[in-house]
Every structure is written in structure tokens, then in C-alpha cells.
Scaffold this motif. Structure first.
Motif, PDB file in Angstrom:
ATOM      1  N   PHE A   1      36.687  35.908  38.271  1.00  0.00           N
ATOM      2  CA  PHE A   1      36.310  34.864  37.327  1.00  0.00           C
ATOM      3  C   PHE A   1      36.762  33.490  37.486  1.00  0.00           C
ATOM      4  CE2 PHE A   1      35.398  38.460  34.133  1.00  0.00           C
ATOM      5  CZ  PHE A   1      34.102  38.443  34.678  1.00  0.00           C
ATOM      6  N   GLY A   2      37.747  33.460  38.622  1.00  0.00           N
ATOM      7  CA  GLY A   2      38.617  32.294  38.755  1.00  0.00           C
ATOM      8  C   GLY A   2      39.391  31.900  37.779  1.00  0.00           C
ATOM      9  N   SER A   3      39.692  32.372  36.641  1.00  0.00           N
ATOM     10  CA  SER A   3      40.607  32.168  35.581  1.00  0.00           C
ATOM     11  C   SER A   3      41.281  33.294  34.807  1.00  0.00           C
ATOM     12  CB  SER A   3      39.838  31.050  34.276  1.00  0.00           C
ATOM     13  OG  SER A   3      39.124  30.075  34.897  1.00  0.00           O
ATOM     14  N   THR A   4      42.384  32.976  34.074  1.00  0.00           N
ATOM     15  CA  THR A   4      42.941  34.247  33.601  1.00  0.00           C
ATOM     16  C   THR A   4      42.235  34.337  32.282  1.00  0.00           C
ATOM     17  OG1 THR A   4      44.624  32.887  32.396  1.00  0.00           O
ATOM     18  CG2 THR A   4      45.142  33.538  34.644  1.00  0.00           C
TER      19      THR A   4
ATOM     20  N   VAL B   1      38.683  48.326  27.187  1.00  0.00           N
ATOM     21  CA  VAL B   1      37.765  48.220  28.239  1.00  0.00           C
ATOM     22  C   VAL B   1      38.320  49.262  29.301  1.00  0.00           C
ATOM     23  CG1 VAL B   1      36.851  45.914  27.894  1.00  0.00           C
ATOM     24  CG2 VAL B   1      38.709  46.140  29.650  1.00  0.00           C
ATOM     25  N   GLY B   2      39.531  49.753  28.952  1.00  0.00           N
ATOM     26  CA  GLY B   2      39.920  51.054  29.903  1.00  0.00           C
ATOM     27  C   GLY B   2      41.233  50.724  30.901  1.00  0.00           C
ATOM     28  N   PHE B   3      41.610  49.333  30.769  1.00  0.00           N
ATOM     29  CA  PHE B   3      42.973  49.154  31.800  1.00  0.00           C
ATOM     30  C   PHE B   3      44.013  49.719  31.124  1.00  0.00           C
ATOM     31  CE2 PHE B   3      39.984  46.053  33.342  1.00  0.00           C
ATOM     32  CZ  PHE B   3      40.060  46.314  34.822  1.00  0.00           C
ATOM     33  N   LYS B   4      44.853  50.230  31.678  1.00  0.00           N
ATOM     34  CA  LYS B   4      46.324  50.622  31.349  1.00  0.00           C
ATOM     35  C   LYS B   4      47.377  49.709  31.662  1.00  0.00           C
ATOM     36  CE  LYS B   4      45.204  55.801  32.060  1.00  0.00           C
ATOM     37  NZ  LYS B   4      45.562  56.869  32.705  1.00  0.00           N
ATOM     38  N   ASN B   5      47.178  48.948  32.614  1.00  0.00           N
ATOM     39  CA  ASN B   5      48.184  48.025  33.127  1.00  0.00           C
ATOM     40  C   ASN B   5      47.769  46.644  32.782  1.00  0.00           C
ATOM     41  OD1 ASN B   5      49.777  46.244  34.940  1.00  0.00           O
ATOM     42  ND2 ASN B   5      50.470  48.101  35.843  1.00  0.00           N
ATOM     43  N   ILE B   6      48.210  45.937  32.104  1.00  0.00           N
ATOM     44  CA  ILE B   6      47.966  44.637  31.608  1.00  0.00           C
ATOM     45  C   ILE B   6      48.069  43.628  32.746  1.00  0.00           C
ATOM     46  CG2 ILE B   6      48.348  42.493  29.977  1.00  0.00           C
ATOM     47  CD1 ILE B   6      47.276  45.257  28.912  1.00  0.00           C
ATOM     48  N   SER B   7      49.090  43.492  33.646  1.00  0.00           N
ATOM     49  CA  SER B   7      49.210  42.842  34.642  1.00  0.00           C
ATOM     50  C   SER B   7      48.264  43.019  35.886  1.00  0.00           C
ATOM     51  CB  SER B   7      50.312  43.061  35.418  1.00  0.00           C
ATOM     52  OG  SER B   7      51.541  42.669  34.774  1.00  0.00           O
ATOM     53  N   TYR B   8      47.760  44.225  36.147  1.00  0.00           N
ATOM     54  CA  TYR B   8      46.581  44.470  36.889  1.00  0.00           C
ATOM     55  C   TYR B   8      45.431  44.000  36.432  1.00  0.00           C
ATOM     56  CZ  TYR B   8      43.601  47.422  39.886  1.00  0.00           C
ATOM     57  OH  TYR B   8      42.607  47.855  40.686  1.00  0.00           O
TER      58      TYR B   8
ATOM     59  N   LEU C   1      43.071  41.174  38.435  1.00  0.00           N
ATOM     60  CA  LEU C   1      41.631  41.368  38.581  1.00  0.00           C
ATOM     61  C   LEU C   1      40.748  40.353  37.825  1.00  0.00           C
ATOM     62  CD1 LEU C   1      41.359  45.015  38.435  1.00  0.00           C
ATOM     63  CD2 LEU C   1      41.489  43.696  40.460  1.00  0.00           C
ATOM     64  N   PHE C   2      40.988  40.151  36.529  1.00  0.00           N
ATOM     65  CA  PHE C   2      40.163  39.154  35.990  1.00  0.00           C
ATOM     66  C   PHE C   2      40.042  37.868  36.584  1.00  0.00           C
ATOM     67  CE2 PHE C   2      38.733  36.322  32.588  1.00  0.00           C
ATOM     68  CZ  PHE C   2      38.116  37.141  31.613  1.00  0.00           C
ATOM     69  N   LYS C   3      41.316  37.476  37.071  1.00  0.00           N
ATOM     70  CA  LYS C   3      41.248  36.045  37.757  1.00  0.00           C
ATOM     71  C   LYS C   3      40.691  35.758  39.144  1.00  0.00           C
ATOM     72  CE  LYS C   3      44.347  32.096  38.903  1.00  0.00           C
ATOM     73  NZ  LYS C   3      45.721  31.361  38.756  1.00  0.00           N
TER      74      LYS C   3
ATOM     75  N   ILE D   1      33.685  50.422  38.627  1.00  0.00           N
ATOM     76  CA  ILE D   1      34.409  50.767  37.281  1.00  0.00           C
ATOM     77  C   ILE D   1      34.973  49.231  36.743  1.00  0.00           C
ATOM     78  CG2 ILE D   1      36.097  51.967  35.926  1.00  0.00           C
ATOM     79  CD1 ILE D   1      33.644  53.356  36.214  1.00  0.00           C
ATOM     80  N   ASN D   2      35.874  48.877  37.785  1.00  0.00           N
ATOM     81  CA  ASN D   2      36.543  47.583  37.304  1.00  0.00           C
ATOM     82  C   ASN D   2      35.805  46.349  37.038  1.00  0.00           C
ATOM     83  OD1 ASN D   2      39.149  48.524  37.520  1.00  0.00           O
ATOM     84  ND2 ASN D   2      39.413  48.127  39.792  1.00  0.00           N
ATOM     85  N   LYS D   3      34.627  46.194  37.925  1.00  0.00           N
ATOM     86  CA  LYS D   3      33.703  45.343  37.715  1.00  0.00           C
ATOM     87  C   LYS D   3      33.130  45.297  36.022  1.00  0.00           C
ATOM     88  CE  LYS D   3      32.532  43.728  42.241  1.00  0.00           C
ATOM     89  NZ  LYS D   3      31.403  43.451  43.058  1.00  0.00           N
TER      90      LYS D   3
END
Length: 331
Positions: A317-320, A301-308, A312-314, A274-276
Motif C-alpha cells: 500500500f505504500g505506507s506502514t 489476519v494470520g501473521f505471526k511476525n509483526i516485522s514481516y 509487506l503492508f508497506k 494468502i498474504n494479499k
């Protein structure tokens, strides 16, 4: 007559060495845990043909003769030209479809029906396609490949052997475009979307291909279950409340079946898959919706927690998200 070339590559930390004989390719590879997305392998690319594609539309089955130094799960597939997105020298843009196969310690002939391959949902979403837009054109094949799944071990020297890949089908005989195919192996850990961010090395060698015939037996009920699960998740992954139980209830299967499908097809747990999907969609929206705030995209896209989401994004993909948007804005 179509000409093919063998291209091998691996990420900077992993290794792949192989020897080719008249009857097989014997290869040894090590996927490194130090790599973000370990990958190593080879692919058979079409070099000449009608418009630069191979036409396999007269064939219904591919048969792969192989064995491994220990049991492993590999992924066999074809890459096709997509008129909307394919860039010839960018594999990420190829419309690819395939199926997972088991590689044992004894030689096996494994057959795959060419009309039963599946296109990864993440690829469709990345390029703005619906999950239902999962067709592929067998008369526009760019390459043939065999890749590892997430079950492939890390930091372990593994060996594999391929003696033949053949195609059979509606014609009575072999495809005249190929005289003999000694072997083909591609070992890749990770999704195509990750490969875009991984370093790769390549070497080429001309090989040819012999073609034979075999059939794949499928369980229709289990195939329907699998498609229902994948379709439901692909349409609803952005729902922040989606979980294994809601998928089970909507599709009418058990939690075990959902987990089995995601593990077998994508080598992932429910949460990881789901996260991917969400991260790939977020990456697309960062480009297509420059006016949208990053926080807004995370929620879309479904995330409730911005920090999370940022974490996960970094990792993926290696970048924020901010760094990615900044680079694209400056281009």
C-alpha cells in the motif's frame, strides 16, 4: 438508446497508445517495472441509460474478437453497481466480475458466459462481504473492460488488436442500444485494491457496439475444484497455519491443482495470494477497529511476525499500518 464512452488510462511510468479505425483498435503498451503496480488500459463506460446503467440481463454470452503481438493472458469483465458501496466515480467500489482469456497471435473469437463470471474474493472481503455473497446484477452494468493478468510482460512493447465485442442471448437479434462497437481493451496489472493507490490518466472517446453470439464450453469438474479451492482459502486465510497441504487435504485436490488455480485466476503463488488477502483484511480492520492495536490486527489476519507484516503492508500500500491509521484518525 444507451451511450458509451471509451476511457483510457495508465500509471505514471507505463504507457499506452492506440489508434482507432472503423473496424478495430490497434494499441501498443508498455508496463513499466518502475511502477509499484503497473497498469494501462481503456474501459467502456455507460454514460446514459436507465439510472445510468446498461441492462444486459437479456444476454447470456459475450464474444471478443482479438489478437496480440505475442501470446498473452487477459481478463475480461463487467463492472456493476453495488447499492451498498458503489461510488460512481470510484472504480474500486464497483462490484466487478470477470474471467481470464487467452490472447493469441492469430485472430480469435473468444466467448464468455455472462452467468459464469467470478467476483475477486479480495474485493468481497475489502467491503465486508462473505465469499458466498458473490452475485451480480446484469441489469446494472456500469462498464465493460478487458485487462491484463500478472503474466503480462514488463518493460516490453506489446501490441494488441480488438475488432469486436458482442453480446448475445435470449433475444433473437442484436441489442438495439448499440449500433456498432469497434473495439475495447483495458490492460491492467494488479488488483483493484492496488489501483486505489496508483496514479492514473484518462482520455475519452465515443464509440458504439455491434452485438453477436457465441458460447463458452466449461469443464464442470474443474470449475467445481476451482470454486472449492477459492472458497476454502477465502474462509481460512486468517489461519496462521494454513498452507498448500492443508488446502489440498480439505478440498481433496493436488498441490499442482491449487497452484494452477491461483496462478490462472490471480497470477499469484499460494503464499502471495494468502498474504494479499490478509493485507486487504488488515487494511479494513485498521479503519473499522480503531481501538485494536496494530499488532493485534496482524495476528487476527494470520501473521505471526509483526516485522514481516509491516514490511509487506508497506510494499502493498505504500505506507506502514501506523501511517495509514494516523491519516485516517486525522480525517
Amino acid at each position: 438508446m444507451e451511450d458509451w464512452s471509451l476511457v483510457s488510462y495508465h500509471d505514471q511510468e507505463s504507457t499506452l497508445h492506440y489508434e482507432q479505425s472503423p473496424s478495430s483498435i490497434d494499441a501498443e503498451f508498455t508496463l513499466s517495472s518502475a511502477a509499484k503496480q503497473p497498469n494501462a488500459g481503456v474501459a467502456l463506460h455507460i454514460e446514459k441509460g436507465i439510472d445510468g446503467f446498461a441492462n444486459l440481463s437479456d444476454f447470456s454470452t459475450a464474444t471478443i474478437s482479438l489478437k496480440c503481438s505475442f501470446g498473452n493472458t487477459l481478463y475480461f469483465g463487467l463492472s456493476f453497481h453495488d447499492v451498498k458501496v458503489t461510488q460512481r466515480h470510484n472504480p474500486l467500489t464497483y462490484r466487478s466480475a470477470g474471467v481470464f482469456i487467452d490472447c493469441d497471435t492469430e485472430w480469435r473469437d473468444i466467448s464468455v458466459k455472462l452467468d459464469s463470471l467470478e467476483i475477486p474474493v479480495w474485493w468481497l472481503h475489502m467491503f465486508g462481504y462473505k465469499a458466498s455473497e458473490n452475485k451480480y446484477d446484469l441489469n446494472k452494468v456500469i462498464r465493460v473492460y478487458l485487462e491484463s493478468s500478472y503474466d503480462s510482460p514488463l518493460d516490453v512493447s506489446s501490441k494488441f488488436y480488438v475488432s469486436n465485442i458482442s453480446f448475445s442471448g435470449q433475444r433473437d437479434g442484436v441489442l438495439p442500444a448499440f449500433a456498432f462497437f469497434a473495439a475495447l481493451i483495458w490492460l491492467v496489472c494488479g488488483a483493484w485494491t492496488i489501483k486505489k493507490y496508483s496514479g492514473q490518466k484518462s482520455r475519452e472517446q465515443e464509440i458504439k457496439q455491434e452485438l453477436k453470439y457465441e458460447q463458452l464450453t466449461l469443464n464442470p469438474a474443474r470449475e467445481r475444484d476451482k470454486q472449492l479451492i477459492i472458497d476454502y482459502i477465502s474462509k481460512n486465510f486468517a489461519d496462521p497455519d494454513i498452507d498448500n497441504s492443508s488446502v489440498c487435504k480439505a478440498v481433496g485436490v493436488s498441490r499442482t491443482r491449487v497452484n494452477e488455480v491461483l496462478k490462472t485466476e490471480y497470477g499469484a503463488t499460494f503464499t502471495n495470494y494468502i498474504n494479499k488477502l490478509r493485507l486487504v483484511e488488515a487494511s479494513r480492520l485498521l479503519t473499522e477497529k480503531p481501538e485494536a492495536q496494530i499488532t493485534e490486527i496482524a495476528y487476527i489476519v494470520g501473521f505471526k511476525n509483526i516485522s514481516y507484516f509491516n514490511k509487506l503492508f508497506k510494499e502493498q500500500f505504500g505506507s506502514t499500518p501506523k501511517e495509514v491509521r494516523g491519516r485516517r484518525a486525522s480525517q
